[in-house]
Every structure is written in C-alpha cells, then in structure tokens.
Design a protein around this motif. Structure first.
Motif, mmCIF file in Angstrom:
data_model
loop_
_atom_site.group_PDB
_atom_site.id
_atom_site.type_symbol
_atom_site.label_atom_id
_atom_site.label_comp_id
_atom_site.label_asym_id
_atom_site.label_seq_id
_atom_site.Cartn_x
_atom_site.Cartn_y
_atom_site.Cartn_z
ATOM 1 N N ASN A 1 0.817 -1.216 0.000
ATOM 2 C CA ASN A 1 0.000 0.000 0.000
ATOM 3 C C ASN A 1 0.852 1.268 0.000
ATOM 4 O O ASN A 1 0.410 2.328 -0.473
ATOM 5 C CB ASN A 1 -0.936 0.021 1.207
ATOM 6 N N ALA A 2 2.069 1.152 0.528
ATOM 7 C CA ALA A 2 2.957 2.318 0.591
ATOM 8 C C ALA A 2 3.813 2.467 -0.662
ATOM 9 O O ALA A 2 4.222 3.580 -1.015
ATOM 10 C CB ALA A 2 3.861 2.223 1.812
ATOM 11 N N THR A 3 4.102 1.341 -1.336
ATOM 12 C CA THR A 3 5.027 1.390 -2.473
ATOM 13 C C THR A 3 4.361 1.117 -3.823
ATOM 14 O O THR A 3 4.920 1.478 -4.860
ATOM 15 C CB THR A 3 6.150 0.347 -2.288
ATOM 16 N N PHE A 4 3.202 0.469 -3.794
ATOM 17 C CA PHE A 4 2.511 0.070 -5.023
ATOM 18 C C PHE A 4 3.435 -0.749 -5.937
ATOM 19 O O PHE A 4 3.479 -0.544 -7.147
ATOM 20 C CB PHE A 4 1.953 1.291 -5.772
ATOM 21 N N GLU A 5 4.146 -1.698 -5.313
ATOM 22 C CA GLU A 5 4.991 -2.626 -6.058
ATOM 23 C C GLU A 5 4.592 -4.052 -5.678
ATOM 24 O O GLU A 5 5.347 -4.780 -5.019
ATOM 25 C CB GLU A 5 6.470 -2.385 -5.759
ATOM 26 N N PRO A 6 3.392 -4.471 -6.074
ATOM 27 C CA PRO A 6 2.865 -5.761 -5.614
ATOM 28 C C PRO A 6 3.705 -6.962 -6.024
ATOM 29 O O PRO A 6 3.847 -7.923 -5.242
ATOM 30 C CB PRO A 6 1.467 -5.822 -6.246
ATOM 31 N N PHE A 7 4.253 -6.938 -7.245
ATOM 32 C CA PHE A 7 5.031 -8.095 -7.686
ATOM 33 C C PHE A 7 6.253 -8.297 -6.797
ATOM 34 O O PHE A 7 6.546 -9.409 -6.359
ATOM 35 C CB PHE A 7 5.467 -7.928 -9.144
ATOM 36 N N THR A 8 6.975 -7.223 -6.529
ATOM 37 C CA THR A 8 8.167 -7.310 -5.677
ATOM 38 C C THR A 8 7.800 -7.724 -4.261
ATOM 39 O O THR A 8 8.401 -8.637 -3.686
ATOM 40 C CB THR A 8 8.899 -5.953 -5.644
ATOM 41 N N VAL A 9 6.803 -7.044 -3.706
ATOM 42 C CA VAL A 9 6.432 -7.273 -2.312
ATOM 43 C C VAL A 9 5.944 -8.700 -2.099
ATOM 44 O O VAL A 9 6.435 -9.421 -1.215
ATOM 45 C CB VAL A 9 5.345 -6.268 -1.875
ATOM 46 N N PHE A 10 4.998 -9.132 -2.900
ATOM 47 C CA PHE A 10 4.402 -10.442 -2.647
ATOM 48 C C PHE A 10 5.274 -11.592 -3.134
ATOM 49 O O PHE A 10 5.100 -12.732 -2.687
ATOM 50 C CB PHE A 10 2.995 -10.501 -3.231
ATOM 51 N N SER A 11 6.227 -11.312 -4.020
ATOM 52 C CA SER A 11 7.240 -12.327 -4.344
ATOM 53 C C SER A 11 8.116 -12.598 -3.130
ATOM 54 O O SER A 11 8.468 -13.748 -2.837
ATOM 55 C CB SER A 11 8.098 -11.859 -5.522
ATOM 56 N N ILE A 12 8.467 -11.538 -2.420
ATOM 57 C CA ILE A 12 9.269 -11.700 -1.206
ATOM 58 C C ILE A 12 8.473 -12.432 -0.133
ATOM 59 O O ILE A 12 8.985 -13.345 0.536
ATOM 60 C CB ILE A 12 9.738 -10.323 -0.691
ATOM 61 N N VAL A 13 7.211 -12.056 0.032
ATOM 62 C CA VAL A 13 6.355 -12.731 1.011
ATOM 63 C C VAL A 13 6.244 -14.219 0.678
ATOM 64 O O VAL A 13 6.382 -15.079 1.554
ATOM 65 C CB VAL A 13 4.959 -12.080 1.048
ATOM 66 N N ALA A 14 6.003 -14.531 -0.595
ATOM 67 C CA ALA A 14 5.899 -15.928 -1.012
ATOM 68 C C ALA A 14 7.205 -16.671 -0.759
ATOM 69 O O ALA A 14 7.202 -17.827 -0.314
ATOM 70 C CB ALA A 14 5.525 -16.000 -2.498
#
Length: 218
Positions: free
Chosen positions: A178-191
């Motif tokens: 929500n702060a960066t609007f970089e879902p691919f990067t963020v949720f790849s790291i989470v995964a």
C-alpha cells in the motif's frame, strides 16, 4: 505519499515473519494438547464423549478457517468480550488445529494393530496404562508425517489472520504494498519467505514417511 521499495521495507516484511512463527507455534502447541484430548476421546468407550468430539470436528472441518477467524474475533465483541486480533487469531487457529490434529491422531491410534491392545488388556493393564505405554508410542511413529504436513498447512493458514488486522507476514506485505505500489516485488518476497518456512518441513514429513514405510516393511 508513494515511496520506493528498499531495504527498510524489506526488513519490515522480514521482521513480521517472527509473528507468523509465534502464531503458528502457539496454535500448534495448543492444538496438539486439544488434539490429543480429542483423539483419546474419539477412541474411548464412552459413546456420548465420542459423539460430542465428533461434532466438534465436523464443525471445524466443515467450515472455512477464514469464517472461524471472523466468528471468534467479531463474535466475542458481540457478546461483550472484545479481544485483540492477536488473541482472536491464536484462539481460532488453536481450535482449528485441535479439530484436525484430533482426527489425524485418532486415525493413527486406530492404525495400531488391534492385537496390541488385546495383549495389553490380557496382561491386566488399565485403559490409561495401555494408552501411555503401548498404543500412543506406536501411534506417534505413524503420526509424524501427517502431523508435520498439517503444520505446513497451519503456517500457511496464519496468512488469513491478516483479514482481522493481525500483522503477520501477509499483513506486513499488504502494508508495504500500500505504501510502495509494487505488488510483484512485495508479494514475491512474502511468497519466498513462506517457502523458506514451509519447504524444509515438507521435506521432513516426506523423510519421516519414507523411514516409517521402511521400518514397517522389515
């Protein structure tokens, strides 16, 4: 204000993994205690106890975990006993784990050859002694693989706690996205972090299953 994903954002996600681990551990330990009680009740000679615990299992196996989280979190508030997301998530996941582990371990107890129980009875051992010294040690060997397999599912299930506001790994990812609007990067790291947590446990379950199969074949 939108900011760029960087080291601080990564550390925020990484540190949230401790809450995923803590929640998983509490739910697994609490579920283990409850699951053992349910498994023993399900294999006891008391029909009323068996039916009551069977009903408990049907409720928690027949409803989504997400709904169970909602019912605990919002249900407690309705009756005037509001609790924070941490306690609600721990309670809901503990009840969920109790139902599933209870049924897994019931099957493992019943997988022990009937002759073992009959022999122990012939030796004059009472029910508690038969369970403690004869049945449960053998059932424990059978239970290792499915129990570890369930733990993997439980760790992944903690991600649903984000829906009630508990900041574990998935919720941390949502906050950073929500702060960066970089879902691919963020949720790849989470995964990737979930993978690091779960894959070694999956290997452990597989190795335990192979060892048990070899021991049974001897």
């Amino acid at each position: 204000m939108i900011r760029t994903f960087g080291w601080n954002e990564f550390l925020f996600i990484l540190m949230a993994i401790r809450w995923t681990i803590a929640l998983s551990a509490i739910a697994f330990i609490g579920g283990g205690i409850g699951g053992l009680a349910i498994a023993l009740a399900r294999t006891s000679g008391d029909k009323v106890v068996r039916q009551a615990t069977a009903g408990f299992i049907r409720v928690f196996q027949g409803t989504p975990l997400l709904l169970q989280l909602f019912l605990v979190y919002f249900g407690m508030a309705v009756v005037g006993a509001a609790i924070n997301p941490w306690i609600a998530a721990a309670l809901a996941l503990t009840l969920h784990a109790s139902a599933f582990l209870g049924e897994i371990w019931r099957g493992c107890i019943e997988a022990v050859p009937l002759g073992q129980n009959e022999a122990a009875t012939a030796l004059g051992l009472k029910w508690a002694s038969r369970q403690r010294w004869i049945i449960l040690p053998q059932a424990a060997r059978i239970a290792v693989a499915p129990t570890v397999g369930f733990l993997v599912q439980l760790i992944k299930g903690t991600s649903l706690a984000a829906i009630i506001g508990f900041t574990e790994l998935t919720r941390a990812g949502q906050i950073i996205n929500n702060a960066t609007f970089e879902p691919f990067t963020v949720f790849s790291i989470v995964a990737g972090l979930y993978f690091v947590l779960c894959w070694p446990l999956s290997l452990l379950a597989r190795q335990a299953e192979i060892r048990f199969a070899r021991a049974s074949a001897r």
